[in-house]
Design an enzyme around this catalytic site. Sequence first.
Site: not given
Length: 226
Positions: A17, A92, A175
Amino acid sequence: MSLNRVLIFLGPPGAGKGTQAKLVAQRFQVPHLSTGDMLRDAVGRGTELGRQAKPIMERGDLVSDDIVLGMVEERLSQPDAARGFIFDGFPRTLPQAERLDTILNRRGFANPLVIEFRVNPDVLLRRVTGRWTCSVGGETYNVFERAPKVPGVCDHDGGKLVQRADDRPEVVKERLAAFERQTRPLEEYYRKKGTLEVVDGTAGIQDVSRALAEIIKRAEGRDGHL
Ligand SMILES: [Zn+2]
């Protein structure tokens, strides 16, 4: 060429990204906003929000929505964001996405165009945990794909290569798990709004870039400008 819209790049850490956001930002001369960069900047400058975020980031956890959205809103009020911008790795969570919609509506932006970078988790783990950065010139290497000639040493300037705390395997696994848990529901949210597009994050940089250009062009034909 003008972008005049909000792009959101969705995908787990290491999906490419950031690289693509930089390219699109350059092409359209709009800001590339990563919460990571915004957070590191705030921590570095020792702002109130930065001081709150620091211990949380060091643990590898995600900072609270209040901190993140506070920083986002601050950033969007700056004049360079008026012609569009790219969010890289934000929102997120579902609550973040909903609150972002409120902020965007208030500022007169249309629905964001959301692009999901889809990547196989094993490929991701190698990409991210193999990443080492030169402590002198900032060059990046990948010990699995683009290894330095001498382990731990930069080919270019002999600088020591270091691994970001964020790129250690245990942190990356955490993560990825956090991404699955918190960010997956966003797919559904944006799909229902009809603004979700998908690119193959394992394709080469050029191919992903071309796919993105087509998606942006198509959206332009469909919705026009803001
Ligand atoms: Zn170097």
